[in-house]
Write a protein that holds these residues in place. Structure first.
Motif, PDB file in Angstrom:
ATOM      1  N   ASP A  99       0.861  -1.177   0.000  1.00 31.53           N
ATOM      2  CA  ASP A  99       0.000   0.000   0.000  1.00 31.53           C
ATOM      3  C   ASP A  99       0.901   1.232   0.000  1.00 31.53           C
ATOM      4  OD1 ASP A  99      -1.679   2.148   0.519  1.00 31.53           O
ATOM      5  OD2 ASP A  99      -2.818   1.107   2.070  1.00 31.53           O
ATOM      6  N   PRO A 100       0.923   1.999  -1.089  1.00 34.76           N
ATOM      7  CA  PRO A 100       1.812   3.160  -1.153  1.00 34.76           C
ATOM      8  C   PRO A 100       1.501   4.222  -0.092  1.00 34.76           C
ATOM      9  CG  PRO A 100       0.347   3.098  -3.065  1.00 34.76           C
ATOM     10  CD  PRO A 100       0.114   1.842  -2.287  1.00 34.76           C
ATOM     11  N   ASP A 101       0.281   4.170   0.465  1.00 36.05           N
ATOM     12  CA  ASP A 101      -0.105   5.140   1.488  1.00 36.05           C
ATOM     13  C   ASP A 101       0.121   4.633   2.909  1.00 36.05           C
ATOM     14  OD1 ASP A 101      -0.977   6.956  -0.483  1.00 36.05           O
ATOM     15  OD2 ASP A 101      -2.925   5.942  -0.588  1.00 36.05           O
ATOM     16  N   ASP A 102       0.571   3.380   3.043  1.00 33.25           N
ATOM     17  CA  ASP A 102       0.771   2.798   4.375  1.00 33.25           C
ATOM     18  C   ASP A 102       1.986   1.874   4.353  1.00 33.25           C
ATOM     19  OD1 ASP A 102       0.676   1.559   6.851  1.00 33.25           O
ATOM     20  OD2 ASP A 102      -1.444   1.035   6.722  1.00 33.25           O
ATOM     21  N   ALA A 103       3.111   2.391   4.796  1.00 30.41           N
ATOM     22  CA  ALA A 103       4.370   1.626   4.803  1.00 30.41           C
ATOM     23  C   ALA A 103       4.302   0.416   5.726  1.00 30.41           C
ATOM     24  CB  ALA A 103       5.524   2.530   5.216  1.00 30.41           C
ATOM     25  N   HIS A 104       3.349   0.390   6.652  1.00 26.59           N
ATOM     26  CA  HIS A 104       3.229  -0.722   7.599  1.00 26.59           C
ATOM     27  C   HIS A 104       2.383  -1.877   7.070  1.00 26.59           C
ATOM     28  CE1 HIS A 104       5.231   1.449  10.802  1.00 26.59           C
ATOM     29  NE2 HIS A 104       4.494   2.503  10.481  1.00 26.59           N
ATOM     30  N   TRP A 105       1.647  -1.650   5.974  1.00 23.54           N
ATOM     31  CA  TRP A 105       0.769  -2.692   5.465  1.00 23.54           C
ATOM     32  C   TRP A 105       1.582  -3.880   4.964  1.00 23.54           C
ATOM     33  CZ3 TRP A 105      -3.713  -4.771   5.780  1.00 23.54           C
ATOM     34  CH2 TRP A 105      -4.121  -5.710   4.834  1.00 23.54           C
ATOM     35  N   GLU A 138      -8.924  -8.625  11.879  1.00 25.84           N
ATOM     36  CA  GLU A 138      -9.796  -7.597  12.452  1.00 25.84           C
ATOM     37  C   GLU A 138      -9.110  -6.244  12.292  1.00 25.84           C
ATOM     38  OE1 GLU A 138     -11.592  -5.424  13.212  1.00 25.84           O
ATOM     39  OE2 GLU A 138     -12.896  -5.847  14.843  1.00 25.84           O
ATOM     40  N   PRO A 139      -9.369  -5.543  11.155  1.00 25.83           N
ATOM     41  CA  PRO A 139      -8.671  -4.294  10.875  1.00 25.83           C
ATOM     42  C   PRO A 139      -9.276  -3.061  11.534  1.00 25.83           C
ATOM     43  CG  PRO A 139     -10.146  -4.788   9.074  1.00 25.83           C
ATOM     44  CD  PRO A 139     -10.243  -5.947  10.056  1.00 25.83           C
ATOM     45  N   ASN A 140     -10.467  -3.169  12.101  1.00 23.57           N
ATOM     46  CA  ASN A 140     -11.198  -1.979  12.534  1.00 23.57           C
ATOM     47  C   ASN A 140     -10.538  -1.179  13.653  1.00 23.57           C
ATOM     48  OD1 ASN A 140     -13.443  -2.130  10.617  1.00 23.57           O
ATOM     49  ND2 ASN A 140     -13.742  -4.097  11.580  1.00 23.57           N
ATOM     50  N   TRP A 148       0.465  -3.510  11.530  1.00 23.64           N
ATOM     51  CA  TRP A 148      -0.790  -4.237  11.384  1.00 23.64           C
ATOM     52  C   TRP A 148      -0.781  -5.563  12.134  1.00 23.64           C
ATOM     53  CZ3 TRP A 148      -5.342  -2.940   8.992  1.00 23.64           C
ATOM     54  CH2 TRP A 148      -5.344  -1.732   8.293  1.00 23.64           C
ATOM     55  N   ASP A 149       0.304  -5.881  12.809  1.00 23.29           N
ATOM     56  CA  ASP A 149       0.433  -7.188  13.460  1.00 23.29           C
ATOM     57  C   ASP A 149      -0.733  -7.521  14.385  1.00 23.29           C
ATOM     58  OD1 ASP A 149       2.797  -7.531  12.118  1.00 23.29           O
ATOM     59  OD2 ASP A 149       4.079  -7.159  13.853  1.00 23.29           O
ATOM     60  N   ASP A 150      -1.247  -6.523  15.100  1.00 24.93           N
ATOM     61  CA  ASP A 150      -2.323  -6.821  16.059  1.00 24.93           C
ATOM     62  C   ASP A 150      -3.690  -7.013  15.394  1.00 24.93           C
ATOM     63  OD1 ASP A 150      -2.835  -4.178  15.383  1.00 24.93           O
ATOM     64  OD2 ASP A 150      -3.117  -3.516  17.455  1.00 24.93           O
ATOM     65  N   ALA A 151      -3.754  -6.851  14.066  1.00 24.52           N
ATOM     66  CA  ALA A 151      -5.007  -7.088  13.341  1.00 24.52           C
ATOM     67  C   ALA A 151      -5.211  -8.569  13.019  1.00 24.52           C
ATOM     68  CB  ALA A 151      -5.036  -6.268  12.057  1.00 24.52           C
ATOM     69  N   PHE A 152      -4.178  -9.383  13.255  1.00 22.81           N
ATOM     70  CA  PHE A 152      -4.231 -10.814  12.965  1.00 22.81           C
ATOM     71  C   PHE A 152      -4.318 -11.562  14.289  1.00 22.81           C
ATOM     72  CE2 PHE A 152      -2.108  -8.707   9.471  1.00 22.81           C
ATOM     73  CZ  PHE A 152      -2.784  -9.216   8.374  1.00 22.81           C
ATOM     74  N   VAL A 153      -5.507 -12.068  14.591  1.00 18.60           N
ATOM     75  CA  VAL A 153      -5.796 -12.655  15.898  1.00 18.60           C
ATOM     76  C   VAL A 153      -5.957 -14.175  15.754  1.00 18.60           C
ATOM     77  CG1 VAL A 153      -7.365 -12.597  17.875  1.00 18.60           C
ATOM     78  CG2 VAL A 153      -7.022 -10.528  16.492  1.00 18.60           C
ATOM     79  N   PRO A 154      -5.181 -14.980  16.504  1.00 14.65           N
ATOM     80  CA  PRO A 154      -5.380 -16.427  16.445  1.00 14.65           C
ATOM     81  C   PRO A 154      -6.832 -16.768  16.784  1.00 14.65           C
ATOM     82  CG  PRO A 154      -3.394 -15.898  17.679  1.00 14.65           C
ATOM     83  CD  PRO A 154      -4.118 -14.594  17.437  1.00 14.65           C
TER      84      PRO A 154
END
Length: 187
Positions: A99-105, A138-140, A148-154
């Motif tokens: 994502d060119p607008d989000d270096a963390h994506w 869960e991206p919200n 974005w690591d915390d958007a991926f929940v086991p």
């Protein structure tokens, strides 16, 4: 393909549920027919990897999406799509793009968004694991400018456990457990 842990009883329960499913937000019709082995091979070639055997069996012996938890399973290729008209393969390909607008994506390699939950959320199968572990995307609550690591929940230890929880009516319990783990609310 490795042997599946789906037994005939589980396959039959899934087939019955798919056959009796009503149209979902992901589909304007009931569950489509399963994919052929050739269609599965085409999808896997496009992805660049094989699906865990349970997920492959689901798509080739039950249905190409259109049933399942929440808004239902998306079609692997073709079949039911999300609100942007993306099936699993198309969605995975777009998520893997920077994502060119989000270096963390950064979308994890071989994590397939198969279960449509609405509001940008998906249940995803980790295709690097034999069991097809399930992760809730869960991206919200994401904060701009952060990882974005915390958007991926086991979510579930296997595709089988995830689908059995849905069939047994305890799917929402998985969300509560995952949410509590994510936010340290375990008792």
């Amino acid at each position: 393909m490795t042997a599946s842990s789906f037994d005939d009883g589980l396959l039959e329960r899934l087939r019955q549920r798919a056959a009796s499913s009503q149209p979902t937000d992901a589909s304007s019709r009931a569950s489509p027919p399963p994919l052929s082995e050739r269609e599965l091979a085409t999808a896997q070639q496009r992805l660049g990897f094989e699906l865990p055997s349970d997920l492959a069996q689901l798509y080739t012996q039950v249905a190409n999406g259109g049933f399942g938890p929440s808004h239902g399973l998306l079609g692997l290729m073709g079949g039911p799509t999300n609100e942007d008209d993306d099936d699993v393969v198309t969605l995975y390909e777009s998520f893997r793009e920077p994502d060119p607008d989000d270096a963390h994506w950064s979308w994890p390699e071989r994590l397939l968004p198969v279960g449509h939950l609405g509001c940008g959320m998906f249940c995803c199968v980790d295709c690097t694991t034999r069991e097809g572990q399930v992760t809730w995307f869960e991206p919200n609550p994401h904060v701009d400018g952060e990882s974005w690591d915390d958007a991926f929940v086991p979510f579930a230890e296997s595709t089988r456990a995830w689908l059995e929880a849905w069939l047994d009516g305890v799917h929402d319990d998985l969300f509560e457990l995952a949410w509590n783990r994510k936010f340290g609310l375990e008792s």
